[in-house]
Design a protein around this motif. Structure first.
Motif, PDB file in Angstrom:
ATOM      1  N   SER A 271      -3.886   8.533   7.270  1.00  0.00           N
ATOM      2  CA  SER A 271      -2.502   8.889   7.235  1.00  0.00           C
ATOM      3  C   SER A 271      -1.632   7.896   6.935  1.00  0.00           C
ATOM      4  O   SER A 271      -0.523   8.122   6.176  1.00  0.00           O
ATOM      5  CB  SER A 271      -2.253   9.462   8.777  1.00  0.00           C
ATOM      6  N   ALA A 272      -1.567   6.713   7.248  1.00  0.00           N
ATOM      7  CA  ALA A 272      -1.025   5.522   6.676  1.00  0.00           C
ATOM      8  C   ALA A 272      -1.167   5.349   5.227  1.00  0.00           C
ATOM      9  O   ALA A 272      -0.035   4.895   4.483  1.00  0.00           O
ATOM     10  CB  ALA A 272      -1.485   4.269   7.568  1.00  0.00           C
ATOM     11  N   ILE A 273      -2.198   5.520   4.804  1.00  0.00           N
ATOM     12  CA  ILE A 273      -2.509   5.418   3.156  1.00  0.00           C
ATOM     13  C   ILE A 273      -1.540   6.310   2.551  1.00  0.00           C
ATOM     14  O   ILE A 273      -0.976   6.048   1.437  1.00  0.00           O
ATOM     15  CB  ILE A 273      -4.076   5.477   3.115  1.00  0.00           C
ATOM     16  N   VAL A 274      -1.952   7.431   2.966  1.00  0.00           N
ATOM     17  CA  VAL A 274      -0.839   8.614   2.276  1.00  0.00           C
ATOM     18  C   VAL A 274       0.535   8.582   2.414  1.00  0.00           C
ATOM     19  O   VAL A 274       1.347   8.305   1.493  1.00  0.00           O
ATOM     20  CB  VAL A 274      -1.218   9.891   3.086  1.00  0.00           C
ATOM     21  N   ASN A 275       0.987   7.734   3.643  1.00  0.00           N
ATOM     22  CA  ASN A 275       2.434   7.272   3.724  1.00  0.00           C
ATOM     23  C   ASN A 275       2.866   6.488   2.678  1.00  0.00           C
ATOM     24  O   ASN A 275       3.972   6.434   2.126  1.00  0.00           O
ATOM     25  CB  ASN A 275       2.756   7.036   5.292  1.00  0.00           C
ATOM     26  N   ASP A 276       1.977   5.230   2.596  1.00  0.00           N
ATOM     27  CA  ASP A 276       2.398   4.239   1.653  1.00  0.00           C
ATOM     28  C   ASP A 276       2.240   4.559   0.140  1.00  0.00           C
ATOM     29  O   ASP A 276       2.954   4.031  -0.430  1.00  0.00           O
ATOM     30  CB  ASP A 276       1.615   3.113   2.092  1.00  0.00           C
TER      31      ASP A 276
END
Length: 370
Positions: A126-131
Motif C-alpha cells: 500500500s505504501a509503494i502504491v501511495n508513493d
C-alpha cells in the motif's frame, strides 16, 4: 537558463550533504564536530539544506512559467502530459530502487540515529502504491518524494498561476506571493505555503524581462569598473547567506516568536529570489555556475535528489554506521545518480518530448485520465 541548472545542482548537493551530516553526527562520536568553525559550518549546512527544497519550488515556478510565457501557441494539454511523464517515470524508478535496496539490505537495526530510525523498516504494498501515485503525499520510505507531490500539483495548475499573476504589476507580484507564503506558514497550511513558493517563481518569470533590462543598464555602467562590480556581487552573495542566519540572530535578542517566524520566512524567500536573480542574470555569477563541474551537478540534480537517500541508508544499515562506510556511501551517491540519469531520467526526457511534438486527438474521446 544554464546557470540556473547549475544553481539547482548546487542545491541538490546541499540536500545530500545535509542528510550525510545527520548520519555522521548521529553515528560518529568525534570531537572535531564540536570545534567552533566546523560546528558553525555544519549548522549552516543544515539550514541551507532545509531551504534548498524551497529553492527547487521557486526555480520550478520561474522556469516553467518562462517556458509557457515565451512559447507561441503553447499546447497546454501536451505540456501537462509531457511534464507528468518527466516527473513520474524517475519517481517510479526511484521507488523501485528503494524497495529493492530494502529487500537486499533490511532496515532492521535500530539505534543508528533519529533520522535513520525514522524511516520505515518495511515497504508495504500500500505504501509503494501511495508513493507511485503521490496523490496524498509520500510515506517516508523515500523522504525526498514529499516535495514531488507539490511539484506535480503546480505543473498541472501552471496556467492558473500565470493567468493570475499576469494581472498583477511585477513590483506587486513578488511581495504578494511572499505574503501568501507567510499566511500559509502562520496558519500551518502546508499547501498554501509550498504552493505560494511556486508563485514566487512565477512572479519572477513575469518580471524577468524587466530585471534583464536593469541588469543590462547596470553592467553597461559598470563596464569600466568591472572588478568593483564583481566585488559588489560577492557582497550580495554574503548578504544572501546572512539572511538565512538572521532569524537565529534575532532569537538571541529575545525577539517575539511571531516576529521571528515571519521574519524568517521573509528573509528566506527574499534570499532565494535574490540568489536566483543574481545567478540567472549577473554575468560573472552566470559564468561561475556554468562551469563544467557545476553543470554536471545540474545535469544529475534530479536523479541525485531521488537516489541519494536509499544509497546512504544502505551503507549505514549494511555497516552499522561505520564512519568509512558513511563516507563511501556518500561518494557512491554521485556515480549511482549519474547511472540513474543515463538509464532512467534521460529516457524520460526523450519520452516526454514526444508530447510536445504530437497533437492531441481532434475528436473527443470517451474518457479522460486526469
Amino acid at each position: 537558463m544554464r546557470s540556473l541548472d547549475g544553481l539547482r545542482g548546487v542545491a541538490a548537493l546541499v540536500v545530500v550533504l545535509g542528510h550525510a551530516r545527520l548520519v555522521a553526527l548521529q553515528n560518529i562520536d568525534s570531537p572535531l564536530f564540536q570545534l567552533p568553525g566546523i560546528r558553525h559550518a555544519l549548522e549552516l549546512l543544515a539550514l541551507l539544506g532545509a531551504h534548498s527544497v524551497w529553492l527547487f519550488f521557486v526555480l520550478s515556478g520561474l522556469v516553467l512559467s518562462r517556458m509557457m510565457l515565451s512559447t507561441a501557441n503553447f499546447d497546454y494539454g501536451n505540456y501537462v502530459l509531457g511534464r507528468l511523464a518527466r516527473l513520474y517515470i524517475p519517481v517510479w524508478a526511484a521507488v523501485a530502487l528503494t524497495a529493492v535496496s530494502m529487500l537486499l539490505i533490511p532496515r532492521d537495526s535500530p539505534g543508528l540515529g533519529p533520522w535513520v530510525d525514522a524511516h520505515p523498516d518495511t515497504y508495504l504494498p500500500s505504501a509503494i502504491v501511495n508513493d507511485l501515485l503521490l496523490i496524498t503525499g509520500s510515506t517516508g520510505n523515500l523522504s525526498p518524494l514529499w516535495s514531488l507531490q507539490w511539484e506535480i500539483l503546480f505543473s498541472v495548475l501552471l496556467i492558473l498561476y500565470t493567468a493570475c499573476l499576469q494581472k498583477v504589476p511585477p513590483l506587486v507580484g513578488l511581495p504578494l506571493t511572499i505574503a501568501l507564503c507567510i499566511v500559509g506558514q502562520q496558519t500551518d497550511n502546508q499547501a498554501l505555503m509550498y504552493m505560494s513558493m511556486f508563485a514566487v517563481g512565477t512572479a519572477l518569470a513575469i518580471a524577468w524581462d524587466q530585471l534583464t533590462a536593469i541588469r543590462d543598464r547596470v553592467e553597461e555602467r559598470m563596464r569600466n569598473v568591472w572588478p568593483l562590480y564583481v566585488a559588489l556581487l560577492m557582497v550580495a552573495c554574503v548578504l544572501i547567506i546572512a539572511l538565512q542566519i538572521l532569524p537565529r540572530l534575532l532569537a538571541k535578542f529575545g525577539v517575539p516568536d511571531l516576529v521571528m517566524s515571519v521574519g524568517s520566512m521573509v528573509s528566506t524567500m527574499v534570499a532565494l529570489a535574490g540568489a536566483i536573480v543574481l545567478v540567472g542574470l549577473a554575468t560573472p555569477l552566470r559564468a561561475v555556475f556554468e562551469i563544467r563541474a557545476i553543470q554536471w551537478l545540474g545535469l544529475i540534480s534530479f536523479s541525485l535528489y531521488l537516489v541519494h537517500e536509499p544509497v546512504l541508508l544502505a551503507a549505514v544499515y549494511l555497516f552499522r554506521g561505520d564512519p568509512v562506510a558513511i563516507a563511501v556511501g556518500l561518494l557512491l551517491c554521485f556515480p549511482i545518480a549519474r547511472l540513474f540519469y543515463w538509464a532512467v531520467e534521460k529516457p524520460s526526457h526523450r519520452f516526454s518530448r514526444r508530447f510536445s511534438r504530437s497533437k492531441l486527438p481532434v475528436e473527443p474521446v470517451p474518457t479522460t485520465a486526469q
